[in-house]
Write an enzyme that holds these catalytic residues in place. Sequence first.
Site, PDB file in Angstrom:
ATOM      1  CG  ASP A   1      -2.238   0.792   0.857  1.00  0.00           C
ATOM      2  OD1 ASP A   1      -2.188   1.639  -0.059  1.00  0.00           O
ATOM      3  OD2 ASP A   1      -3.271   0.593   1.521  1.00  0.00           O
ATOM      4  CE1 TYR A   2       1.337   8.115  -1.299  1.00  0.00           C
ATOM      5  CE2 TYR A   2      -0.136   7.461  -3.057  1.00  0.00           C
ATOM      6  CZ  TYR A   2       0.740   8.365  -2.515  1.00  0.00           C
ATOM      7  OH  TYR A   2       1.008   9.534  -3.185  1.00  0.00           O
TER       8      TYR A   2
END
Length: 727
Positions: free
Chosen positions: A261-262
């Site tokens: 994820d980011y």
Amino acid sequence: MPPARRNFDGFLTEMTLAEKLGQLTMASANMATTGPMPGNRWDTEVRDGTVGNLFNVWRVEETAALQRIAVEESRLGIPLLFGFDVIHGHRTIFPIPLGEAAAFDPDLWERTAAAAAEEAALDGVNMTFAPMLDVTRDPRWGRISESAGEDPFVTAVFGRAKVRGFQGEDLADPSRVAATAKHYVAYGGVNAGREYAPVDASDRTLEEVFLPPFREALADGCAAVMPAFTDLAGIPMTAHRALIEGRLRLGWRWEGVVVSDYTAIPELILHGVAADRVEAAALALNAGVDLDMMGFAYLHGLPEALDRGLVTIETIDAAVLRVLRLKERLGLFDDPYARGGPRPEAPPANLVALSREAAAQSAVLLQNDGTLPLVRPRRVAVIGPIADDPAAVLGSWSAAGERTEARSYLAGLRAALPRSEVLHAEGVSCVGEETGGIGAAVALAREADVVVLCLGETADLSGEGGSRARPGLPGRQAELLAAVAAAGRPIVTVLTAGRPLIEAAVFERSNAVLMAWGPGTAGGDAIADVITGRAEPGGRLPVTWPETVGQIPIFFGQRPTGRPPEEGNRYTARYIDGPVTPRFSFGHGLSYATFRYGPPVLSVATLAPGETLEVTVDVENTSAFAGRTTVFLFTRDVVASLARPLLELRGFRSLALEPGSATTVRFTLAADDLAFLGDDLKPVFEPGRVEILAGPAADRAVLSVVTIELEPAVAPAPSPRAASAVA
Ligand code: BGC
């Protein structure tokens, strides 16, 4: 037959370490983000091979230009992945996932995903970060809006339909995109519903609730997985070797790509499990994470991790190979420009029609005293902050959806009621404290035959970062409701929100309440269709609607207690200051038609391993209206070696019935479906009595029950050879 696989050995031999790490890097190209923005289109890095994948970039002019740099100007010419959050539509927006789940219609779920894939692919996108498969029982958590609700069975069916829709039969088809099952795993269990908070779930809950939707989506060929930002009992999912490398790859033999994820990889430092970016990168890589989304920890940390002996080049190569295989599966080596084409001036009519159909199918009529449908009203007052807000109609995570192309409720009602006077007042804003507009709204209400009160949340009040400690009506909307109710006209409240809203006054003061969720581009028209009776409210709740915040988490699959709640008895499982029953059960939703549900009829009275059971349920439309209903099938294992949930969902069917007509709904259950995980978490099939329950909601008061006897496996007849040996 699977397509022949390229031999990537040449690439791997020729690639520099920086180019390899470029293939393991995915950078945000800025058009939309949920994290720090680099202010960069990455042309230079794409050209030198240190950024091999992008996301948050769409429209063919952008994607084709960047792809050209990768393919024609970089040394090895490896095409880029273009990822994007196509969560519930791309340009044409469909209902938010929690809303669409309410349709209980896998065919619709697949069709909207296929349509979204087609629009996204036309915009040059080749990978979506969807479906989200986080089961959640906590409406405080903003991301409940992106989920399919509280139940693992529904989430699994939803996920499989979405993967089929996004990916189709062949990922190389240029109208399809790679799907990403996220967020692996148990993100929906965040502590107290607080975004990004720690998670601690038992192994049993993990195996029974959180993992199954992922297992099924991956078994169906889902191309990618995204680990959750959160930790699970102390191990951040981005570094969870046992659950990524161990479970996904070794256990389930899944060969896809794991995308972080980011900035989740450098966040391992803040989780307190890595001292620096080098350790963070090593932990994630060794856990099995292939792509570093916006963390740049692989690019800048793995070279030193190699020097420190924390990772091996073989592990890096294996990750690179998986990324190259995904690009191959997508057909990018054959034609890197196959996706991307001219955008039509406006969203295509068939997609807008699908958005309208999906929104009506997802709308849940929570309450109705007969005020709905509105029949030829003379004057309608459409009041409230969401009445004329096309952005709220789109809902959270509306990707490339254009608010200028979305229809507000006011616009929809004006179009649907050409012979009525449709008046409008905002009253209050969604979250502001200003109440000066309430007087004008009340005056308008007094002039009308009926008020359509559009209350709820703007899109940013749910979704990522949208956790709420008080998930009721925000701002001064409750005051607006009270004042308008005092005007004495019938009130139809249309709720727009990414979660069940806990606000008793809405139900006490409204004649009818329609949950619209974030209905999408054609939401205004669809809700007007439902209000005027042109369409049935097709939705049923995919999540239990709490009565009070203190009841959270509340869900139908709870286990029994030794002291079931008993009114007036303090020493039972209840509250002393409020009810234990929810406002509405899972499955609740009214229709304009009325239905009668027969008891479940079983094809056999006993069931042994290897056998199947057919359950039929007669359903009759007992009204003069055509209508939709949903039939749910549950089981309850009454006595087992460990306590089984009070209800377990085994099937559902949404169906339309003409006035006065009847049909028979059929469900097939295999004996294996009734096995459960024993105390060693391995499946066991235990003989004994099981209840089979069918009806319109997860509430014993509306379910009919029959029982079946599970029998031990019949001992296999001895084989002739064994028989002669004995003789
Ligand atoms: C979200 C993901 C999303 C990613 C990329 C993150 O903040 O948690 O669900 O896919 O951003 O936009």
